[in-house]
Each structure stands twice: as structure tokens, then as C-alpha cells.
Write a protein that holds these residues in place. Structure first.
Motif, short mmCIF file in Angstrom:
data_model
loop_
_atom_site.label_atom_id
_atom_site.label_comp_id
_atom_site.label_asym_id
_atom_site.label_seq_id
_atom_site.Cartn_x
_atom_site.Cartn_y
_atom_site.Cartn_z
N THR A 215 67.12 -62.80 52.46
CA THR A 215 67.73 -63.71 51.50
C THR A 215 68.51 -62.88 50.49
O THR A 215 68.58 -61.66 50.58
CB THR A 215 66.67 -64.60 50.82
OG1 THR A 215 67.33 -65.62 50.06
CG2 THR A 215 65.72 -63.81 49.94
N PRO B 70 69.92 -67.83 52.70
CA PRO B 70 70.66 -67.47 51.48
C PRO B 70 70.76 -68.67 50.53
O PRO B 70 70.59 -69.81 50.94
CB PRO B 70 72.04 -67.10 52.02
CG PRO B 70 72.19 -67.97 53.23
CD PRO B 70 70.80 -68.07 53.84
N THR B 71 71.06 -68.38 49.31
CA THR B 71 71.27 -69.45 48.34
C THR B 71 72.71 -69.94 48.42
O THR B 71 73.55 -69.31 49.04
CB THR B 71 70.93 -68.97 46.91
OG1 THR B 71 70.85 -70.11 46.06
CG2 THR B 71 71.97 -68.03 46.36
N SER C 268 68.06 -66.02 46.18
CA SER C 268 67.46 -67.35 46.28
C SER C 268 65.99 -67.31 45.89
O SER C 268 65.29 -66.33 46.13
CB SER C 268 67.59 -67.85 47.72
OG SER C 268 66.89 -69.08 47.86
N TYR D 56 66.72 -66.27 57.92
CA TYR D 56 67.80 -65.99 56.97
C TYR D 56 68.03 -67.24 56.15
O TYR D 56 68.42 -68.28 56.67
CB TYR D 56 69.08 -65.58 57.71
CG TYR D 56 70.26 -65.32 56.80
CD1 TYR D 56 70.15 -64.43 55.73
CD2 TYR D 56 71.48 -65.94 57.02
CE1 TYR D 56 71.24 -64.18 54.90
CE2 TYR D 56 72.57 -65.68 56.19
CZ TYR D 56 72.44 -64.81 55.14
OH TYR D 56 73.51 -64.56 54.30
#
Length: 164
Positions: free
Chosen positions: A152, A82-83, A155, A80
Motif C-alpha cells: 500500500t 492503494p489509497t 492508505s 495491493y
């Protein structure tokens, strides 16, 4: 005007380039136009940043990385990543880790790679043995290589992971 200054600074930086590396002939043609850069100085060799995804994508390297991170060989790996979101709200992981652990059971582990601005905002003690906080691991390419699935949002990690 600010945009003229940015364009001038960018043009100055391009003027210092000896060569440009791109992953395909399509990008070569578009890069030449977009950067106003001579096509004969553009090499279709790939991106150095992602070359190791190709070169290290083998069982020996992947097992070595899993051992380094103490991840069991017999587990499927979900990454995982994420941005970062700029907001005044506290960071929300946006995953129910307890539910994921119940559903995925003992067959999976979850690697969590948060942006360094929020990487120390979470505590994964309750998910010990299931969640591995790899936010401080310095080479995300190793994390891609050992992962079976990437989760995600918007991102850019999805593009690098796509090579695999």
C-alpha cells in the motif's frame, strides 16, 4: 466561521454517543481528552470493524474465503490496496504487473483492491491467473485474512492489516 461550525457539529454528534469503543488504555486516555468525552463511558474493547480479523483468523475461514474468490490454496497472496489520490491525471496503478508476474512466478497471486472512484479504470485481462481484481469485493477484512503480504502507500489499510 467554517471551523466553528464544524466543531459545533462534531460536539453535537459526540453528545449523542452512549459509549465509545477504543482498542487500548492508551487510546482511552487520549480519546477522553481529544473528544472531551467522559473516560468512564469509554470501553477498552477493540474496534468492531477489526474484531473479525481476530475472530476469523483461522485456517478454515481463510480456505473458505479463498474458495469463494477462486484463489488456489497453494498460492501465496499479495494484496495491493492503494489509497485514492485526488488529481486531474489519469489513475496510475504504479506497478509493473508483467514484471511482478515474471519475478513472483507461479507461487503467487496478486489481489488488486482499488478505491471505488477508480476501480473500473483498469483492465487486468493480460494477467489472468495472476491478478485478481477484488475492487468490488465488499469486505476488505476477508482480503486481509487471505493475504500473506500487503502493498500500500499511505492508505489507512496498513493499520488494520497490522493486526494480523
Amino acid at each position: 466561521h467554517a471551523s466553528n461550525r464544524v466543531q459545533t457539529n462534531f460536539a453535537h454528534r459526540i453528545g449523542r454517543w452512549d459509549l465509545m469503543s477504543v482498542p487500548s488504555d492508551f487510546m482511552k486516555a487520549h480519546g477522553a481528552h481529544a473528544f472531551d468525552y467522559p473516560e468512564q463511558k469509554i470501553l477498552t474493547t477493540g474496534f468492531p470493524r477489526t474484531d473479525e480479523l481476530i475472530h476469523n483468523n483461522n485456517t478454515d475461514y481463510i480456505q473458505q474465503m479463498k474458495r469463494k474468490l477462486n484463489i488456489p490454496d497453494n498460492k501465496k497472496v499479495v494484496l495491493y490496496a492503494p489509497t485514492y489520490r485526488t488529481t486531474d491525471e489519469p489513475f496510475d496503478l504504479e506497478l509493473d504487473l508483467n514484471q511482478m508476474q515474471r519475478i513472483l512466478g507461479d507461487d503467487y497471486v496478486l489481489l488488486v483492491r482499488l478505491h471505488y472512484f477508480v476501480s473500473h479504470s483498469q483492465n487486468f485481462v493480460n494477467q489472468s491467473g495472476f491478478v485478481y481484481d477484488v475492487s468490488d469485493y465488499n469486505n476488505i477484512n476477508d482480503l486481509y485474512l487471505i493475504s500473506d503480504v500487503l502493498i500500500t502507500d499511505y492508505s489507512s489499510v496498513m493499520f488494520d492489516f497490522g493486526y494480523l
